[in-house]
Design a protein around this motif. Structure first.
Motif, PDB file in Angstrom:
ATOM      1  N   ASP A 424       0.830  -1.213   0.000  1.00 31.81           N
ATOM      2  CA  ASP A 424       0.000   0.000   0.000  1.00 31.81           C
ATOM      3  C   ASP A 424       0.863   1.262   0.000  1.00 31.81           C
ATOM      4  O   ASP A 424       0.570   2.237  -0.702  1.00 31.81           O
ATOM      5  CB  ASP A 424      -0.917   0.008   1.224  1.00 31.81           C
ATOM      6  CG  ASP A 424      -2.017  -1.052   1.127  1.00 31.81           C
ATOM      7  OD1 ASP A 424      -2.306  -1.474  -0.007  1.00 31.81           O
ATOM      8  OD2 ASP A 424      -2.560  -1.451   2.173  1.00 31.81           O
ATOM      9  N   LEU A 425       1.931   1.249   0.805  1.00 32.81           N
ATOM     10  CA  LEU A 425       2.782   2.438   0.890  1.00 32.81           C
ATOM     11  C   LEU A 425       3.588   2.628  -0.395  1.00 32.81           C
ATOM     12  O   LEU A 425       3.828   3.759  -0.810  1.00 32.81           O
ATOM     13  CB  LEU A 425       3.712   2.335   2.095  1.00 32.81           C
ATOM     14  CG  LEU A 425       3.023   2.317   3.466  1.00 32.81           C
ATOM     15  CD1 LEU A 425       4.038   2.410   4.578  1.00 32.81           C
ATOM     16  CD2 LEU A 425       2.028   3.464   3.588  1.00 32.81           C
ATOM     17  N   TYR A 426       4.001   1.527  -1.021  1.00 27.20           N
ATOM     18  CA  TYR A 426       4.685   1.663  -2.311  1.00 27.20           C
ATOM     19  C   TYR A 426       3.742   2.247  -3.370  1.00 27.20           C
ATOM     20  O   TYR A 426       4.176   2.992  -4.258  1.00 27.20           O
ATOM     21  CB  TYR A 426       5.220   0.312  -2.779  1.00 27.20           C
ATOM     22  CG  TYR A 426       6.608   0.000  -2.244  1.00 27.20           C
ATOM     23  CD1 TYR A 426       7.672   0.873  -2.465  1.00 27.20           C
ATOM     24  CD2 TYR A 426       6.860  -1.168  -1.533  1.00 27.20           C
ATOM     25  CE1 TYR A 426       8.942   0.593  -1.983  1.00 27.20           C
ATOM     26  CE2 TYR A 426       8.127  -1.454  -1.039  1.00 27.20           C
ATOM     27  CZ  TYR A 426       9.164  -0.567  -1.277  1.00 27.20           C
ATOM     28  OH  TYR A 426      10.420  -0.843  -0.794  1.00 27.20           O
ATOM     29  N   LEU A 427       2.459   1.923  -3.280  1.00 21.60           N
ATOM     30  CA  LEU A 427       1.492   2.524  -4.204  1.00 21.60           C
ATOM     31  C   LEU A 427       1.392   4.024  -3.996  1.00 21.60           C
ATOM     32  O   LEU A 427       1.300   4.795  -4.946  1.00 21.60           O
ATOM     33  CB  LEU A 427       0.118   1.885  -4.005  1.00 21.60           C
ATOM     34  CG  LEU A 427      -0.174   0.583  -4.758  1.00 21.60           C
ATOM     35  CD1 LEU A 427      -1.621   0.171  -4.538  1.00 21.60           C
ATOM     36  CD2 LEU A 427       0.095   0.724  -6.245  1.00 21.60           C
ATOM     37  N   ILE A 428       1.413   4.446  -2.725  1.00 20.92           N
ATOM     38  CA  ILE A 428       1.366   5.878  -2.430  1.00 20.92           C
ATOM     39  C   ILE A 428       2.583   6.574  -3.024  1.00 20.92           C
ATOM     40  O   ILE A 428       2.497   7.706  -3.507  1.00 20.92           O
ATOM     41  CB  ILE A 428       1.291   6.100  -0.906  1.00 20.92           C
ATOM     42  CG1 ILE A 428      -0.051   5.585  -0.366  1.00 20.92           C
ATOM     43  CG2 ILE A 428       1.456   7.579  -0.553  1.00 20.92           C
ATOM     44  CD1 ILE A 428      -0.170   5.648   1.132  1.00 20.92           C
ATOM     45  N   LEU A 429       3.727   5.889  -3.007  1.00 23.24           N
ATOM     46  CA  LEU A 429       4.964   6.455  -3.558  1.00 23.24           C
ATOM     47  C   LEU A 429       5.060   6.269  -5.074  1.00 23.24           C
ATOM     48  O   LEU A 429       6.109   6.543  -5.665  1.00 23.24           O
ATOM     49  CB  LEU A 429       6.177   5.822  -2.882  1.00 23.24           C
ATOM     50  CG  LEU A 429       6.310   6.068  -1.373  1.00 23.24           C
ATOM     51  CD1 LEU A 429       7.525   5.330  -0.813  1.00 23.24           C
ATOM     52  CD2 LEU A 429       6.421   7.552  -1.072  1.00 23.24           C
ATOM     53  N   ARG A 430       3.994   5.777  -5.700  1.00 26.31           N
ATOM     54  CA  ARG A 430       3.942   5.593  -7.151  1.00 26.31           C
ATOM     55  C   ARG A 430       4.970   4.589  -7.653  1.00 26.31           C
ATOM     56  O   ARG A 430       5.438   4.682  -8.795  1.00 26.31           O
ATOM     57  CB  ARG A 430       4.118   6.926  -7.884  1.00 26.31           C
ATOM     58  CG  ARG A 430       3.075   7.971  -7.545  1.00 26.31           C
ATOM     59  CD  ARG A 430       1.729   7.601  -8.095  1.00 26.31           C
ATOM     60  NE  ARG A 430       0.712   8.588  -7.735  1.00 26.31           N
ATOM     61  CZ  ARG A 430      -0.544   8.537  -8.141  1.00 26.31           C
ATOM     62  NH1 ARG A 430      -0.938   7.549  -8.896  1.00 26.31           N
ATOM     63  NH2 ARG A 430      -1.416   9.465  -7.769  1.00 26.31           N
ATOM     64  N   ASN A 431       5.314   3.637  -6.810  1.00 26.34           N
ATOM     65  CA  ASN A 431       6.235   2.572  -7.208  1.00 26.34           C
ATOM     66  C   ASN A 431       5.410   1.295  -7.363  1.00 26.34           C
ATOM     67  O   ASN A 431       5.392   0.424  -6.496  1.00 26.34           O
ATOM     68  CB  ASN A 431       7.327   2.401  -6.151  1.00 26.34           C
ATOM     69  CG  ASN A 431       8.458   1.505  -6.636  1.00 26.34           C
ATOM     70  OD1 ASN A 431       8.308   0.765  -7.602  1.00 26.34           O
ATOM     71  ND2 ASN A 431       9.584   1.584  -5.968  1.00 26.34           N
ATOM     72  N   LYS A 432       4.693   1.198  -8.490  1.00 24.53           N
ATOM     73  CA  LYS A 432       3.730   0.120  -8.674  1.00 24.53           C
ATOM     74  C   LYS A 432       4.402  -1.243  -8.805  1.00 24.53           C
ATOM     75  O   LYS A 432       3.875  -2.255  -8.317  1.00 24.53           O
ATOM     76  CB  LYS A 432       2.862   0.398  -9.903  1.00 24.53           C
ATOM     77  CG  LYS A 432       1.721  -0.584 -10.076  1.00 24.53           C
ATOM     78  CD  LYS A 432       0.754  -0.120 -11.139  1.00 24.53           C
ATOM     79  CE  LYS A 432      -0.364  -1.150 -11.345  1.00 24.53           C
ATOM     80  NZ  LYS A 432      -1.099  -1.414 -10.113  1.00 24.53           N
ATOM     81  N   SER A 433       5.546  -1.305  -9.462  1.00 24.40           N
ATOM     82  CA  SER A 433       6.219  -2.596  -9.633  1.00 24.40           C
ATOM     83  C   SER A 433       6.610  -3.196  -8.286  1.00 24.40           C
ATOM     84  O   SER A 433       6.420  -4.389  -8.043  1.00 24.40           O
ATOM     85  CB  SER A 433       7.450  -2.428 -10.528  1.00 24.40           C
ATOM     86  OG  SER A 433       8.373  -1.534  -9.932  1.00 24.40           O
ATOM     87  N   GLU A 434       7.175  -2.355  -7.395  1.00 19.46           N
ATOM     88  CA  GLU A 434       7.562  -2.854  -6.075  1.00 19.46           C
ATOM     89  C   GLU A 434       6.318  -3.201  -5.255  1.00 19.46           C
ATOM     90  O   GLU A 434       6.322  -4.179  -4.493  1.00 19.46           O
ATOM     91  CB  GLU A 434       8.398  -1.789  -5.354  1.00 19.46           C
ATOM     92  CG  GLU A 434       9.232  -2.311  -4.198  1.00 19.46           C
ATOM     93  CD  GLU A 434      10.349  -3.219  -4.659  1.00 19.46           C
ATOM     94  OE1 GLU A 434      10.762  -4.084  -3.858  1.00 19.46           O
ATOM     95  OE2 GLU A 434      10.801  -3.078  -5.810  1.00 19.46           O
TER      96      GLU A 434
END
Length: 583
Positions: A424-434
């Motif tokens: 969820d936090l990686y999505l907030i950071l716009r890092n969709k692959s991670e």
């Protein structure tokens, strides 16, 4: 023959030229550009004035089908591709086509009321008029690559320096701000001197905020409650079986008065006690022991009387003297209540960092220090305390997340194996692959536990792959792992009536068996009311399922009522059928 211009209400001939009134070639070029024309796309003829060696202007010959914005200039009509006359005019006398070619040469002619008839022989050659500037060699310095300014914010995070945050809470006041002259001795206070503690408490009552600057915690040596530490023992003789801590306390009480004579008797008593101990050997006591004991008793009596006298002169010096005494409960509670009151005042004023400092450094209540910061929405500071002082990674991660310190929160969530939170936090950071990497870990865990609904929700809502979500739900239906919920979610994911109809028909034909027919029929009741256009097809499927099972299970007849709510006769027939079959 005399040609004359006559005013007319409309143009009889097509527009073929534009007259620019000016003797300046520079004005001609400027006007041509203003009209949206290019010099190489038109022909320009200079028009002479009635005076010698003067120019009246120029005539721009352009494409007749092309209409341009001429600004302040004037359109001219072109007659038989020979003569230009102003617009809204006609010429008299009228000439035949043959007369035009006979009277006029192959060159253009212009008839104007101010200058008369002129022949346009020479076309303007711009290369002869325009002088190009001399080129200079200029060294061009390429600018550095610019940084693009985003038009909108896609995500926000805050980098946290935990040590800096804690430094502001642990040490809110610098050493330069400390007051040098205090009405008490700081060294004696830290060693537990009760008299200095009384001075300190009186000072805090007048200056409560000085507690922040002085920073004397409750657990400092001499300011915490506890037992006395004067316990002595000997290796041989009778003394090895007794605890002589009371003697240490007795000596401390004597020395607290500060009287030299009392100190002398103190050391004398110690000497006599050592002699007495040495005279003991096992369980045998020498013959001199009774006389020694009498002598010791006299000494103790004398010391006791002297201590009473010195105590009356020195007042409360015994209770306030230095040494190894601990602060009594009354002073301890007073200091604690002062600190707590000061912290509550800071909270009331919204100064949460100062209140947290008191709980953290003075009251040694780390949990309260963190919760105060959390209540004040100082989440990053609260997270740092939860992590360093309480080793509570869950709370620290939650606070970092609330404080937008996503990088620090991700590190903690990884250590806690909170993979979905990490994603969820990686999505907030716009890092969709991670993010998808951790979501896939979560999906695999759900699949291992046959939690297909939860796994499909991660695919649908987090990864955004509805196809894979539907595959998992169908797998749950086929393997009978929470089959009802799986198929219900499968139908709910259908976006249109056509898609739902296809899904119901396909699953009925391929995936419905005797084992799961009852569950499928129950789910059809929920889908029946969603789309009016599907009611007939769903009702027919329900009839087929009921027909196959009604012989062995008469209760199936009651299920058909849900697909015919307005048919009251069907309800009666179903009840009669069930009663008949049971008999």
């Amino acid at each position: 023959m005399e040609l004359k211009l006559k005013i007319n209400s409309k143009n009889i001939f097509p527009k073929g030229g534009i007259l620019i009134k000016s003797a300046s070639v520079e004005v001609w070029l400027h006007e041509i550009q203003n009209m949206g024309l290019t010099p190489d796309a038109v022909k320009v003829f200079p028009v002479p004035s009635v005076h010698a060696n003067e120019l009246f202007g120029c005539l721009v010959v352009c494409n007749q089908s092309k209409i341009v914005e001429i600004k302040k200039n004037n359109f001219f009509q072109l007659i038989e591709n020979k003569l230009f006359v102003p617009e809204y005019t006609s010429i008299t006398p009228e000439l035949t086509q043959q007369e035009w070619h006979t009277l006029f040469s192959d060159e253009y002619h212009l008839l104007h009321p101010e200058i008369g008839l002129v022949e346009l022989k020479d076309e303007v050659k711009w290369t002869d008029l325009i002088q190009f500037p001399i080129s200079k060699e200029i060294e061009v310095t390429a600018p550095s690559k610019t940084v693009s300014i985003p038009h909108f914010i896609t995500s926000m995070r805050i980098e946290v320096d935990q040590e800096k945050i804690l430094e502001g809470i642990e040490n809110p006041v610098s050493e330069e701000e400390m007051i040098e002259k205090l009405p008490f001795n700081m060294k004696k206070l830290l060693n537990g001197n009760n008299r200095e503690m009384d001075k300190f408490l009186a000072y805090l009552e007048k200056n409560p905020e000085m507690a922040m600057k002085l920073a004397i915690p409750l657990d400092t040596l001499g300011t915490g409650r506890g037992g006395y530490g004067g316990s002595f023992s000997f290796n041989t003789g009778i003394g090895s079986h007794f605890n002589f801590g009371w003697i240490a306390r007795f000596f401390d009480n004597l020395s607290a008065g500060g009287n030299n004579a009392t100190g002398f008797f103190r050391y004398g008593f110690v000497l006599l006690f050592v002699v007495l101990a040495r005279s003991c050997k096992g369980s045998e006591i020498k013959s001199e022991l009774p006389s020694i004991l009498v002598f010791i008793g006299i000494i103790i009596f004398v010391i006791f009387m002297i201590s009473l006298l010195t105590g009356s002169q020195s007042g409360s010096s015994r209770s306030s003297g230095g040494g190894s005494f601990l602060v009594d409960s009354k002073r301890f509670n007073t200091l604690q209540s002062r600190y707590e009151k000061l912290a509550e005042d800071y909270i009331a004023r919204g100064q949460y960092e100062k209140a947290s400092h008191i709980y953290l450094k003075l009251l040694k209540n780390n949990h309260k220090a963190a919760s105060v910061l959390e209540d004040g929405k100082l989440y990053r500071e609260a997270g740092a305390i939860y992590l360093k002082y309480l080793q509570n990674k869950n709370k620290a991660a939650e606070c970092y997340e609330k404080g937008h310190a996503y990088s620090e929160a991700i590190v903690l969530y990884k250590e806690l194996n909170e993979n979905e939170k990490t994603g969820d936090l990686y999505l907030i950071l716009r890092n969709k692959s991670e993010a998808n990497t951790y979501f896939n870990i979560v999906i695999e865990e759900y699949k291992t536990n046959f939690q297909y609904v939860k796994a499909s929700l991660v695919y649908k809502n987090k990864i955004g792959d509805i196809t894979e979500a539907q595959e998992l739900l169908l797998q749950g239906w086929k393997t009978n792992k929470d089959a009802g919920k799986c198929l219900n979610n499968y139908f709910a994911n259908c976006k249109s009536a056509e898609e739902l109809s296809l899904a119901i028909t396909t699953i009925y034909r391929e995936e419905v068996s005797e084992a799961n027919a009852a569950v499928f029929l129950h789910l059809l009741k929920h889908e029946f009311t969603k789309h009016e256009e599907l009611e007939e097809s769903i009702r027919n499927i329900a009839y087929e399922i009921a027909a196959d099972r009604i012989g062995t299970n008469p209760d199936v007849a009651s299920e058909l009522v849900h697909f015919n709510k307005n048919n009251k006769l069907l309800l009666k027939d179903a009840m009669k059928y069930k009663l008949k079959m049971k008999k």
